[in-house]
Design an enzyme around this catalytic site. Structure first.
Site, PDB file in Angstrom:
ATOM      1  N   LYS A 166     -51.986 -54.569 -50.109  1.00 22.53           N
ATOM      2  CA  LYS A 166     -52.038 -53.363 -49.273  1.00 22.53           C
ATOM      3  C   LYS A 166     -51.150 -53.597 -48.050  1.00 22.53           C
ATOM      4  O   LYS A 166     -51.340 -54.569 -47.309  1.00 22.53           O
ATOM      5  CB  LYS A 166     -53.489 -53.121 -48.864  1.00 22.53           C
ATOM      6  CG  LYS A 166     -53.818 -51.685 -48.575  1.00 22.53           C
ATOM      7  CD  LYS A 166     -55.328 -51.548 -48.425  1.00 22.53           C
ATOM      8  CE  LYS A 166     -55.744 -50.155 -48.053  1.00 22.53           C
ATOM      9  NZ  LYS A 166     -57.163 -50.096 -47.722  1.00 22.53           N
TER      10      LYS A 166
HETATM   11  O1  G3P Z   1     -59.745 -46.316 -47.002  1.00 19.81           O
HETATM   12  C1  G3P Z   1     -59.542 -46.262 -45.628  1.00 19.81           C
HETATM   13  C2  G3P Z   1     -60.854 -46.231 -44.966  1.00 19.81           C
HETATM   14  O2  G3P Z   1     -61.525 -47.436 -45.079  1.00 19.81           O
HETATM   15  C3  G3P Z   1     -60.831 -45.712 -43.582  1.00 19.81           C
HETATM   16  O3  G3P Z   1     -61.984 -44.984 -43.502  1.00 19.81           O
HETATM   17  O4  G3P Z   1     -63.767 -43.803 -42.365  1.00 19.81           O
HETATM   18  O5  G3P Z   1     -62.511 -45.651 -41.183  1.00 19.81           O
HETATM   19  O6  G3P Z   1     -61.431 -43.463 -41.608  1.00 19.81           O
HETATM   20  P1  G3P Z   1     -62.459 -44.447 -42.083  1.00 19.81           P
END
Ligand code: G3P
Length: 217
Positions: free
Chosen positions: A87
């Site tokens: 990634k």
């Molecule tokens: O896949 C990306 C994710 O982990 C981010 O999620 O909820 O932190 O925006 P969030």
């Protein structure tokens, strides 16, 4: 649409895997920190443990931001297990690295994508997956699902092979909307996957069936 789980929590990964519908896992440094993983050896072991559970694609994020550092880290990650997807953040050095990985047979997930222009660059570089963060886009008063649709349309029209991986999913409706607009993959917290199960009429209907079934006992 493939279902990935977006967590580094081994118990949650096992629970989702046991459902039989899990196609992969994504992680990021914040998710690793959340489960208390510290130190590069522990991080590498944790990625390997995840791969051993699911035996499907597992995105492992580099923390370098220069080309040489990203390549060195990515090669180590890819050597851990055949299921590792490296990634890489959507930055100039990241795009160069994605092209290098693509030319050298290493799968990549281009992360922190917030626009169609960024998604075009990731596809041009040969990313295996591109990860638009739809929840964070919604948080900033734009429509994350609209971006998934726009990228999916562009990729189809231009014949790009890169898979659209909807990330930063916050709820079950996000998953349904992403399926509607043509996401190839949705990476979700376990709560959003399990949220798809729920409907009050299912619960009411099942309670009635079980009540009526007492007559057969
Ligand atoms: O896949 C990306 C994710 O982990 C981010 O999620 O909820 O932190 O925006 P969030």
């Amino acid at each position: 649409m493939k279902f990935f789980i977006d967590t580094a929590d081994l118990e949650q990964i096992k629970e989702a895997h046991a459902l039989g519908i899990l196609d992969g896992v994504t992680t990021n440094p914040s998710l690793m920190a959340k489960v208390g993983i510290q130190g590069s050896e522990a991080v590498m072991k944790h990625y390997k443990d995840i791969c051993d559970i699911v035996k499907t694609p597992v995105s492992a994020e580099v923390i370098s931001t220069d080309f040489e550092g990203i390549i060195e880290e990515g090669k180590k990650l890819a050597a851990l297990d055949e299921h590792i997807v490296v990634k890489v953040p959507m930055i100039q050095e990241g795009i160069k690295a994605i092209k290098w990985f693509s030319d050298n047979g290493i799968k990549t997930n281009c992360t922190l994508v917030f626009s169609a222009g960024q998604a075009i660059l990731a596809a041009k570089a040969g990313a295996t997956y591109v990860s638009p963060f739809i929840g964070r886009i919604d948080d900033s008063n734009w429509d994350g699902v609209d971006l998934i649709e726009q990228i999916a349309d562009i990729y189809a029209m231009q014949g790009f092979d890169t898979q659209v991986l909807a990330a930063s999913i916050r709820n079950p409706l996000h998953i349904v909307k992403c399926a509607e607009v043509g996401a190839d993959v949705c990476t979700c917290p376990l709560s959003s996957i399990l949220g798809l199960l729920k409907h009050p009429l299912t619960d009411i209907g099942l309670a009635k069936f079980l009540e009526d079934a007492k007559a057969f006992a």
